[in-house]
Design an enzyme around this catalytic site. Sequence first.
Site, mmCIF file in Angstrom:
data_model
loop_
_atom_site.group_PDB
_atom_site.id
_atom_site.type_symbol
_atom_site.label_atom_id
_atom_site.label_comp_id
_atom_site.label_asym_id
_atom_site.label_seq_id
_atom_site.Cartn_x
_atom_site.Cartn_y
_atom_site.Cartn_z
ATOM 1 N N LYS A 194 0.861 -1.181 0.000
ATOM 2 C CA LYS A 194 0.000 0.000 0.000
ATOM 3 C C LYS A 194 0.893 1.225 0.000
ATOM 4 O O LYS A 194 1.688 1.434 0.922
ATOM 5 C CB LYS A 194 -0.913 -0.003 1.232
ATOM 6 C CG LYS A 194 -1.784 1.250 1.317
ATOM 7 C CD LYS A 194 -2.821 1.173 2.411
ATOM 8 C CE LYS A 194 -3.637 2.450 2.463
ATOM 9 N NZ LYS A 194 -4.646 2.426 3.529
ATOM 10 N N ARG A 204 -10.758 9.998 1.594
ATOM 11 C CA ARG A 204 -10.634 10.721 2.872
ATOM 12 C C ARG A 204 -11.717 11.797 2.991
ATOM 13 O O ARG A 204 -12.171 12.094 4.090
ATOM 14 C CB ARG A 204 -9.226 11.313 3.007
ATOM 15 C CG ARG A 204 -8.161 10.218 3.127
ATOM 16 C CD ARG A 204 -6.750 10.778 3.221
ATOM 17 N NE ARG A 204 -5.746 9.720 3.095
ATOM 18 C CZ ARG A 204 -4.447 9.940 2.939
ATOM 19 N NH1 ARG A 204 -3.986 11.184 2.900
ATOM 20 N NH2 ARG A 204 -3.611 8.926 2.834
ATOM 21 N N LYS A 216 1.267 9.996 5.729
ATOM 22 C CA LYS A 216 1.317 8.582 6.116
ATOM 23 C C LYS A 216 2.593 7.892 5.634
ATOM 24 O O LYS A 216 2.659 6.680 5.540
ATOM 25 C CB LYS A 216 0.060 7.867 5.611
ATOM 26 C CG LYS A 216 -1.247 8.441 6.189
ATOM 27 C CD LYS A 216 -2.465 7.562 5.900
ATOM 28 C CE LYS A 216 -3.721 8.104 6.603
ATOM 29 N NZ LYS A 216 -4.897 7.224 6.421
ATOM 30 N N GLU A 232 7.438 -6.878 1.727
ATOM 31 C CA GLU A 232 6.111 -6.841 2.365
ATOM 32 C C GLU A 232 5.318 -8.117 2.044
ATOM 33 O O GLU A 232 4.658 -8.681 2.913
ATOM 34 C CB GLU A 232 5.319 -5.612 1.888
ATOM 35 C CG GLU A 232 5.818 -4.283 2.422
ATOM 36 C CD GLU A 232 5.478 -4.065 3.901
ATOM 37 O OE1 GLU A 232 4.828 -4.930 4.509
ATOM 38 O OE2 GLU A 232 5.888 -3.020 4.436
ATOM 39 N N LYS A 247 -2.123 -1.533 -3.815
ATOM 40 C CA LYS A 247 -2.996 -0.363 -3.759
ATOM 41 C C LYS A 247 -2.176 0.909 -3.855
ATOM 42 O O LYS A 247 -1.189 1.022 -3.130
ATOM 43 C CB LYS A 247 -3.745 -0.396 -2.420
ATOM 44 C CG LYS A 247 -4.643 0.785 -2.163
ATOM 45 C CD LYS A 247 -5.263 0.666 -0.800
ATOM 46 C CE LYS A 247 -6.155 1.863 -0.577
ATOM 47 N NZ LYS A 247 -6.638 1.934 0.767
ATOM 48 N N SER A 273 -10.152 5.485 -4.887
ATOM 49 C CA SER A 273 -11.084 6.593 -5.097
ATOM 50 C C SER A 273 -10.596 7.602 -6.130
ATOM 51 O O SER A 273 -11.372 8.063 -6.974
ATOM 52 C CB SER A 273 -11.351 7.286 -3.759
ATOM 53 O OG SER A 273 -10.130 7.720 -3.165
ATOM 54 N N TYR A 312 -14.861 1.026 -7.136
ATOM 55 C CA TYR A 312 -16.118 1.783 -7.012
ATOM 56 C C TYR A 312 -16.953 1.674 -8.290
ATOM 57 O O TYR A 312 -18.087 2.120 -8.325
ATOM 58 C CB TYR A 312 -15.812 3.250 -6.677
ATOM 59 C CG TYR A 312 -15.005 3.360 -5.397
ATOM 60 C CD1 TYR A 312 -15.631 3.230 -4.162
ATOM 61 C CD2 TYR A 312 -13.616 3.508 -5.422
ATOM 62 C CE1 TYR A 312 -14.895 3.264 -2.989
ATOM 63 C CE2 TYR A 312 -12.874 3.546 -4.257
ATOM 64 C CZ TYR A 312 -13.517 3.424 -3.040
ATOM 65 O OH TYR A 312 -12.791 3.438 -1.885
#
Length: 325
Positions: A194, A204, A216, A232, A247, A273, A312
């Site tokens: 990610k 958000r 982040k 990872e 992602k 998004s 979405y």
Amino acid sequence: MLIRPRRNRKSEAIRNMVQENVVTVNDLIFPIFITEGNNKKIPVASMPGISRFSLDLLLEEINECIALGIQGFCLFPQYSEEKKDKFATESVNDEGLYLSAIRKIKADFPQICLMTDVAMDPYSSDGHDGLVENGKIVNDKTLEILAKMALAQCRAGADILGPSDMMDGRVGYIREAIDNEGFTDVSIMSYTAKYASAFYGPFRDALDSAPKFGDKKTYQMNPANSREAIIEAELDASEGADFLMVKPALPYLDIIRLLKDNFQQPIAAYNVSGEYAMIKAAAQNGWLDGTKAMNEALLSIKRAGADIILTYFAKEFALQVKSNS
Ligand code: PBG
């Protein structure tokens, strides 16, 4: 010329025959947003076609999606500011918005696959995925909070847990915690690679979950890196992840392919998004054909190696399939 690749493109019939990849509704997981209250359907301004629903209307929405063949859903909660605190306490409130919604959705639609979100940000007054101490996100104390949240979601009926927080060691920590309580059948779809991405902006907005300070980057990955994704993925696989997720999706197709070539677990990709918003905005301006762009984007994610796509576009795609059949 002996070899003329155009022969295999000369008619729709032949093109269909030699087509290597196809997107089906079975591949898709639909991320959905729940908000407090009743009879509420609040559109997300930066995600045309997507709304935050109160539980009553969300159940109707899920019912419509099931009728279109969608079987996978991923639920995210939007909480008002007064429900948030440093420790994301609301995340384990059994009577709260999220856990009661999971119970109700699974009671009404036991056949669907319901994925839940394990991270602190929707409940955190700091707007971070982990616990903040002295301006830093502390890893190991966050694990305890995530494990409690994961357990509460298992008890409520989650089919797949989606740790989206990017703390080190969380997959193994959560796996052990839920196995100890007998939830050995609950799957983990780890947000494996990610990235710290600008493409999460509209999400958000939808959840009012932007970080209150900083960014982040101390936990999400640097967009410049690909070998780190292997580190990872090795960790998540060895800690018992059932699925590995990349992602965002479209700007990271190379990472999807990298994990597909190196791991045997199913690979998921989150078409986030911002990727959705870009296509919608351009389509609304008449700058491109939104339906064609959607199909091409989803197909490219599949071609890159994704077995599963969180998108979405799920409902719109399923509607299109239905109207073409
Ligand atoms: C946070 C979380 C994010 C998304 C899913 N879970 C945003 C973030 O990391 O800030 C983004 C999804 C999207 O943009 O569609 N745990």
